[in-house]
Design a protein around this motif. Structure first.
Motif, PDB file in Angstrom:
ATOM      1  N   LEU A 124       0.816  -1.224   0.000  1.00 19.37           N
ATOM      2  CA  LEU A 124       0.000   0.000   0.000  1.00 19.37           C
ATOM      3  C   LEU A 124       0.848   1.271   0.000  1.00 19.37           C
ATOM      4  CD1 LEU A 124      -2.812   1.235   0.135  1.00 19.37           C
ATOM      5  CD2 LEU A 124      -2.823   0.865   2.602  1.00 19.37           C
ATOM      6  N   GLU A 125       1.927   1.270   0.788  1.00 20.66           N
ATOM      7  CA  GLU A 125       2.700   2.523   0.901  1.00 20.66           C
ATOM      8  C   GLU A 125       3.436   2.867  -0.388  1.00 20.66           C
ATOM      9  OE1 GLU A 125       3.573  -0.286   2.319  1.00 20.66           O
ATOM     10  OE2 GLU A 125       5.721  -0.622   1.976  1.00 20.66           O
ATOM     11  N   ARG A 126       3.478   1.904  -1.340  1.00 18.99           N
ATOM     12  CA  ARG A 126       4.129   2.213  -2.618  1.00 18.99           C
ATOM     13  C   ARG A 126       3.188   2.877  -3.625  1.00 18.99           C
ATOM     14  NH1 ARG A 126       7.552  -3.091  -4.292  1.00 18.99           N
ATOM     15  NH2 ARG A 126       8.478  -3.485  -2.254  1.00 18.99           N
TER      16      ARG A 126
ATOM     17  N   ARG B 118      -0.081  13.718  -0.985  1.00 16.75           N
ATOM     18  CA  ARG B 118       0.841  13.278   0.070  1.00 16.75           C
ATOM     19  C   ARG B 118       0.748  14.207   1.277  1.00 16.75           C
ATOM     20  NH1 ARG B 118       4.432   9.518   0.588  1.00 16.75           N
ATOM     21  NH2 ARG B 118       4.337   8.816  -1.575  1.00 16.75           N
ATOM     22  N   ASP B 119       0.604  15.497   1.006  1.00 18.99           N
ATOM     23  CA  ASP B 119       0.502  16.496   2.065  1.00 18.99           C
ATOM     24  C   ASP B 119      -0.665  16.257   2.997  1.00 18.99           C
ATOM     25  OD1 ASP B 119       2.621  18.058   1.714  1.00 18.99           O
ATOM     26  OD2 ASP B 119       1.512  19.852   1.064  1.00 18.99           O
TER      27      ASP B 119
ATOM     28  N   GLN C  66       0.085   9.495   7.363  1.00 12.53           N
ATOM     29  CA  GLN C  66       0.120   8.045   7.629  1.00 12.53           C
ATOM     30  C   GLN C  66      -1.284   7.538   7.948  1.00 12.53           C
ATOM     31  OE1 GLN C  66       3.270   6.038   7.952  1.00 12.53           O
ATOM     32  NE2 GLN C  66       3.815   7.756   6.642  1.00 12.53           N
ATOM     33  N   ASP C  67      -2.292   8.292   7.575  1.00 18.96           N
ATOM     34  CA  ASP C  67      -3.672   7.967   7.923  1.00 18.96           C
ATOM     35  C   ASP C  67      -4.181   6.834   7.020  1.00 18.96           C
ATOM     36  OD1 ASP C  67      -6.402   7.841   8.192  1.00 18.96           O
ATOM     37  OD2 ASP C  67      -6.681  10.013   8.328  1.00 18.96           O
TER      38      ASP C  67
ATOM     39  N   ILE D 249      -2.871  -7.223   0.888  1.00 17.06           N
ATOM     40  CA  ILE D 249      -2.374  -5.853   1.012  1.00 17.06           C
ATOM     41  C   ILE D 249      -1.403  -5.781   2.183  1.00 17.06           C
ATOM     42  CG2 ILE D 249      -3.050  -3.448   1.404  1.00 17.06           C
ATOM     43  CD1 ILE D 249      -5.789  -4.285   0.166  1.00 17.06           C
ATOM     44  N   TYR D 250      -0.244  -5.202   1.928  1.00 18.80           N
ATOM     45  CA  TYR D 250       0.785  -5.032   2.957  1.00 18.80           C
ATOM     46  C   TYR D 250       1.000  -3.552   3.220  1.00 18.80           C
ATOM     47  CZ  TYR D 250       2.161  -9.951   2.845  1.00 18.80           C
ATOM     48  OH  TYR D 250       2.170 -11.311   2.967  1.00 18.80           O
ATOM     49  N   TRP D 251       1.303  -3.263   4.472  1.00 15.93           N
ATOM     50  CA  TRP D 251       1.697  -1.892   4.845  1.00 15.93           C
ATOM     51  C   TRP D 251       3.046  -2.011   5.544  1.00 15.93           C
ATOM     52  CZ3 TRP D 251       0.601   3.015   3.889  1.00 15.93           C
ATOM     53  CH2 TRP D 251       1.046   4.005   4.769  1.00 15.93           C
ATOM     54  N   GLN D 252       4.078  -1.510   4.919  1.00 14.59           N
ATOM     55  CA  GLN D 252       5.426  -1.586   5.472  1.00 14.59           C
ATOM     56  C   GLN D 252       5.771  -2.997   5.917  1.00 14.59           C
ATOM     57  OE1 GLN D 252       5.058   1.760   8.123  1.00 14.59           O
ATOM     58  NE2 GLN D 252       5.378   3.214   6.456  1.00 14.59           N
ATOM     59  N   GLU D 253       5.602  -3.927   4.960  1.00 11.45           N
ATOM     60  CA  GLU D 253       5.979  -5.348   5.113  1.00 11.45           C
ATOM     61  C   GLU D 253       5.074  -6.143   6.039  1.00 11.45           C
ATOM     62  OE1 GLU D 253       8.080  -6.709   3.104  1.00 11.45           O
ATOM     63  OE2 GLU D 253       8.700  -4.804   2.203  1.00 11.45           O
TER      64      GLU D 253
END
Ligand code: ADP
Ligand code: MG
Length: 340
Positions: free
Chosen positions: A246-248, A256-257, A261-262, A321-325
């Motif tokens: 997801l973070e990619r 982005r602004d 991290q929501d 779905i992954y978020w930061q691994e």
């Protein structure tokens, strides 16, 4: 002032009806006569309904652009070259008539039509008791082949062009501005403008789509109903699963602004929000250098956001779905779908 159907058609013909490669006979007869010069045809149609796909008080120039853009986006996803289009207009009665409206509509349409080389060759114009409804059909040619949804392979990287989520965030912002129940959007107005531009004037990724197809990409679609829902179309058609990080997912500076991290916002805008009109495509890692070159020459960033996995005999979801691994369980909405 109200005018008849024929006057409106004449106005359209005057503004948009001339020329076009391969047009033997354009607007004005019972049908258009076209010459695809031995190439195969690629065609698609999209309908936009006031109150459902756009606000009824939309700037008609933006509407003209978007009605064509969403159709061209489908050709971009096939890797086709757009040539011709047809426009059906169903217009509700308006005391002030449609002449100035149509002038602005034609101006927005023309700006995109000219830069993409697509000629208006026909259509239909009717009065309706329902909402303003536009249907556009586009015709393009495939020079070498096409990209399709059922051609993903295990091990392919999943790529997206441009950035995701801007239009969906802009729509929430518009709901808030109109006092409609929407998402509580916090962000300064400078960002609002950049997001709104993406919602109103999407850019069909035609050059990139054609070049990617020519470079050997077999699987693509355009992302209009939300990244997750559209990726799911590829996975269903190809009989496969996928992992997405997801973070990619690529975000514009404006988004982005205000997304930070929501995770609720990540899910709502770039992951499942609609109206992006970017391309999602799948390609073996061996194509990566060629794809990055194409992206560079189109001045369009592309981002690898995940990988196609083999089919699982008992999958719970088609996309992990992954978020930061870390695997992420996301409840709730996964994309847009009309319900009848
Ligand atoms: P017919 O009655 O033979 O169907 P119309 O009177 O509907 O013809 O249309 C006349 C001509 O104008 C046709 O060539 C048609 O394709 C074209 N036309 C009508 N409406 C539109 C439109 N909204 N956009 C482009 N061309 C149109
Ligand atoms: Mg007709």
């Amino acid at each position: 002032m109200a005018v008849g159907e024929f006057a409106l058609i004449e106005q359209l013909q005057g503004r948009l009806g001339g020329g076009g490669k391969g047009v033997l006979l354009g607007m004005g007869d019972d049908a258009a006569w076209l010459d695809p010069a031995g190439q195969s045809l690629v065609t698609s149609m999209d309908t936009l309904v006031a109150g459902r796909h756009f606000f009824a008080d939309v700037d008609p120039a933006d509407l003209g652009w978007k009605a064509l853009a969403v159709n061209l986006s489908d050709l971009a996803a096939m890797g086709a070259q757009p040539r011709w289009c047809l426009l059906s207009l169903a217009l509700p009665m308006r005391a002030e008539g449609y002449s100035p409206w149509l002038e602005a509509f034609a101006e927005g349409w023309h700006t995109l039509a000219e830069s993409t080389g697509v000629a208006l060759v026909g259509g239909d114009t009717v009065a309706t008791d329902g909402p303003l409804t536009l249907t556009v059909t586009v015709l393009g040619v495939a020079e070498q082949g096409i990209m399709r949804r059922d051609a993903a392979r295990p091990g392919d990287l999943i790529w997206v062009t441009g950035t995701l989520g801007d239009a969906a965030a802009a729509l929430d912002l518009a709901f808030v501005a109109r006092g409609l129940p929407g998402y509580d959007f916090a962000g300064p107005a400078t960002q609002a403008q950049a997001l709104e531009a993406r919602r109103l004037r999407p850019l069909p990724r035609l050059d990139f789509g054609r070049a990617a197809q020519a470079a050997g990409v077999a699987c693509a679609l355009d992302c209009s109903d939300g990244f997750l829902a559209d990726l799911d179309h590829i996975l269903k058609a190809s009989g496969l699963r996928a992992r997405v990080d997801l973070e990619r997912l690529p975000l514009s500076p404006a988004l982005r602004d205000c997304i930070d991290q929501d995770l609720v916002r990540w899910q709502r805008w770039p992951l499942t929000g609609g109206d992006d009109y970017e391309l999602i495509f799948c390609a073996p890692p061996s194509l990566t250098p060629a794809l990055l070159n194409i992206a560079h020459s189109c001045a369009l960033p592309i981002t690898a956001v995940g990988r196609i996995l083999p089919a699982d005999s008992q999958p719970t979801e088609s996309v992990d779905i992954y978020w930061q691994e870390r695997p992420l369980a996301l409840p709730g909405i996964r994309g847009h779908q009309h319900v009848f």
